[in-house]
Enzyme design. Structure first.
Site, PDB file in Angstrom:
ATOM      1  N   HIS A  32    -120.224 -11.161 -24.811  1.00  0.00           N
ATOM      2  CA  HIS A  32    -121.521 -10.468 -24.843  1.00  0.00           C
ATOM      3  C   HIS A  32    -121.374  -9.112 -25.547  1.00  0.00           C
ATOM      4  O   HIS A  32    -122.182  -8.745 -26.397  1.00  0.00           O
ATOM      5  CB  HIS A  32    -122.017 -10.192 -23.414  1.00  0.00           C
ATOM      6  CG  HIS A  32    -122.374 -11.389 -22.593  1.00  0.00           C
ATOM      7  ND1 HIS A  32    -121.944 -11.550 -21.290  1.00  0.00           N
ATOM      8  CD2 HIS A  32    -123.141 -12.480 -22.866  1.00  0.00           C
ATOM      9  CE1 HIS A  32    -122.443 -12.677 -20.799  1.00  0.00           C
ATOM     10  NE2 HIS A  32    -123.158 -13.265 -21.730  1.00  0.00           N
TER      11      HIS A  32
ATOM     12  N   LYS B 250    -130.127 -20.543 -11.280  1.00  0.00           N
ATOM     13  CA  LYS B 250    -128.789 -20.072 -10.887  1.00  0.00           C
ATOM     14  C   LYS B 250    -128.923 -19.115  -9.710  1.00  0.00           C
ATOM     15  O   LYS B 250    -129.856 -18.304  -9.669  1.00  0.00           O
ATOM     16  CB  LYS B 250    -128.134 -19.296 -12.049  1.00  0.00           C
ATOM     17  CG  LYS B 250    -127.808 -20.104 -13.288  1.00  0.00           C
ATOM     18  CD  LYS B 250    -127.134 -19.200 -14.331  1.00  0.00           C
ATOM     19  CE  LYS B 250    -126.920 -19.919 -15.670  1.00  0.00           C
ATOM     20  NZ  LYS B 250    -126.467 -18.987 -16.734  1.00  0.00           N
TER      21      LYS B 250
ATOM     22  N   ARG C 198    -122.263 -20.023 -29.336  1.00  0.00           N
ATOM     23  CA  ARG C 198    -120.817 -20.268 -29.187  1.00  0.00           C
ATOM     24  C   ARG C 198    -120.388 -21.603 -29.751  1.00  0.00           C
ATOM     25  O   ARG C 198    -119.286 -21.761 -30.218  1.00  0.00           O
ATOM     26  CB  ARG C 198    -120.436 -20.232 -27.696  1.00  0.00           C
ATOM     27  CG  ARG C 198    -120.470 -18.873 -27.085  1.00  0.00           C
ATOM     28  CD  ARG C 198    -120.452 -18.943 -25.585  1.00  0.00           C
ATOM     29  NE  ARG C 198    -121.722 -19.454 -25.074  1.00  0.00           N
ATOM     30  CZ  ARG C 198    -122.108 -19.363 -23.821  1.00  0.00           C
ATOM     31  NH1 ARG C 198    -121.317 -18.822 -22.931  1.00  0.00           N
ATOM     32  NH2 ARG C 198    -123.265 -19.814 -23.435  1.00  0.00           N
TER      33      ARG C 198
ATOM     34  N   SER D 273    -119.897 -16.641 -18.650  1.00  0.00           N
ATOM     35  CA  SER D 273    -119.842 -15.996 -17.330  1.00  0.00           C
ATOM     36  C   SER D 273    -119.521 -17.032 -16.254  1.00  0.00           C
ATOM     37  O   SER D 273    -118.783 -16.747 -15.307  1.00  0.00           O
ATOM     38  CB  SER D 273    -121.171 -15.311 -17.024  1.00  0.00           C
ATOM     39  OG  SER D 273    -121.449 -14.333 -17.979  1.00  0.00           O
TER      40      SER D 273
HETATM   41  P1  ADP Z   1    -123.561 -17.197 -19.913  1.00  0.00           P
HETATM   42  O1  ADP Z   1    -123.824 -17.099 -18.464  1.00  0.00           O
HETATM   43  O2  ADP Z   1    -123.414 -18.594 -20.417  1.00  0.00           O
HETATM   44  O3  ADP Z   1    -122.484 -16.273 -20.449  1.00  0.00           O
HETATM   45  P2  ADP Z   1    -125.891 -15.569 -20.579  1.00  0.00           P
HETATM   46  O4  ADP Z   1    -127.289 -15.961 -20.148  1.00  0.00           O
HETATM   47  O5  ADP Z   1    -125.317 -14.424 -19.848  1.00  0.00           O
HETATM   48  O6  ADP Z   1    -124.921 -16.808 -20.601  1.00  0.00           O
HETATM   49  O7  ADP Z   1    -125.901 -15.287 -22.161  1.00  0.00           O
HETATM   50  C1  ADP Z   1    -126.811 -14.408 -22.791  1.00  0.00           C
HETATM   51  C2  ADP Z   1    -126.724 -14.583 -24.285  1.00  0.00           C
HETATM   52  O8  ADP Z   1    -125.379 -14.296 -24.708  1.00  0.00           O
HETATM   53  C3  ADP Z   1    -126.994 -16.001 -24.822  1.00  0.00           C
HETATM   54  O9  ADP Z   1    -127.629 -15.891 -26.086  1.00  0.00           O
HETATM   55  C4  ADP Z   1    -125.637 -16.606 -25.004  1.00  0.00           C
HETATM   56  O10 ADP Z   1    -125.625 -17.599 -25.999  1.00  0.00           O
HETATM   57  C5  ADP Z   1    -124.867 -15.365 -25.462  1.00  0.00           C
HETATM   58  N1  ADP Z   1    -123.433 -15.496 -25.184  1.00  0.00           N
HETATM   59  C6  ADP Z   1    -122.863 -15.921 -24.054  1.00  0.00           C
HETATM   60  N2  ADP Z   1    -121.524 -15.945 -24.169  1.00  0.00           N
HETATM   61  C7  ADP Z   1    -121.240 -15.502 -25.422  1.00  0.00           C
HETATM   62  C8  ADP Z   1    -120.015 -15.323 -26.156  1.00  0.00           C
HETATM   63  N3  ADP Z   1    -118.847 -15.633 -25.617  1.00  0.00           N
HETATM   64  N4  ADP Z   1    -120.095 -14.827 -27.418  1.00  0.00           N
HETATM   65  C9  ADP Z   1    -121.310 -14.567 -27.965  1.00  0.00           C
HETATM   66  N5  ADP Z   1    -122.498 -14.741 -27.330  1.00  0.00           N
HETATM   67  C10 ADP Z   1    -122.468 -15.205 -26.078  1.00  0.00           C
END
Ligand code: ADP
Length: 169
Positions: free
Chosen positions: A23, A47, A96, A134
């Protein structure tokens, strides 16, 4: 917030339960493209989160300090409504994998139907972070795995504490 109305602002929405280095990489790269990046911490009705929304916001606030044009806010409800409330017209999302592509494609089309003026801009995850989620990190933490390479130190501490608290109760 008023200066955001006229500037080139992107809103990066997600659950961020908790924020990880994938992120953060996206936030850093977004902050170089857009004048402002607003991180929107949302509620995912499917969730039950490890961290309450206020905790997720505080964890993010601490790690975005190096980026003066990045801010964070919690929101409930539709992401496109939050983007409008901020006065922005761009949603920033990360991709990803091919499986992300499928769900993000559907989501971006749905958001376009809900609000045709709001466009989604995608950045590909950098290779070292493309396997990070996450969900996976919460599982690794639950089984006592090492987290430092995936999470900022303050977030790794908070996650380890949360896992211990949950295992005690
Ligand atoms: P997660 O719980 O799967 O990490 P989130 O809802 O927190 O997902 O993700 C928020 C945004 O960040 C989404 O657009 C997701 O595709 C993106 N994201 C999640 N993990 C990554 C990563 N490792 N690298 C880049 N972007 C990411």
């Amino acid at each position: 917030m008023s200066q955001l109305l006229t500037s080139n602002t992107a809103v990066y929405t997600g659950t961020f339960d908790p924020i990880h280095k994938g992120h953060l990489d996206l936030i850093e790269r977004g902050s170089r493209i857009f004048d402002h990046v607003v991180i929107g911490v949302g509620i995912n009705p499917d969730k039950s989160p490890f961290f309450a929304m206020e905790e997720r916001v505080e964890l993010i606030r601490a790690v975005i300090e190096p980026f003066p044009n990045v801010s964070v806010r919690g929101f409930s409800g539709l992401a496109v409504a939050f983007v409008r409330e901020i006065g922005a017209r761009v949603m920033l999302r990360g991709l990803r994998s091919a499986s992300d592509m499928e769900s993000e494609f559907t989501m971006s089309l749905m958001n376009l139907s809900l609000d045709p003026e709001i466009e989604t801009v995608f950045l590909m995850a950098k290779e070292p972070y493309s396997h990070l989620s996450s969900t996976l990190l919460r599982q690794i933490a639950t089984f006592g795995g090492r987290l430092e390479q995936f999470l900022p130190a303050s977030v790794a501490d908070a996650l380890e504490h949360r896992v211990r608290d949950r295992q005690r109760s």
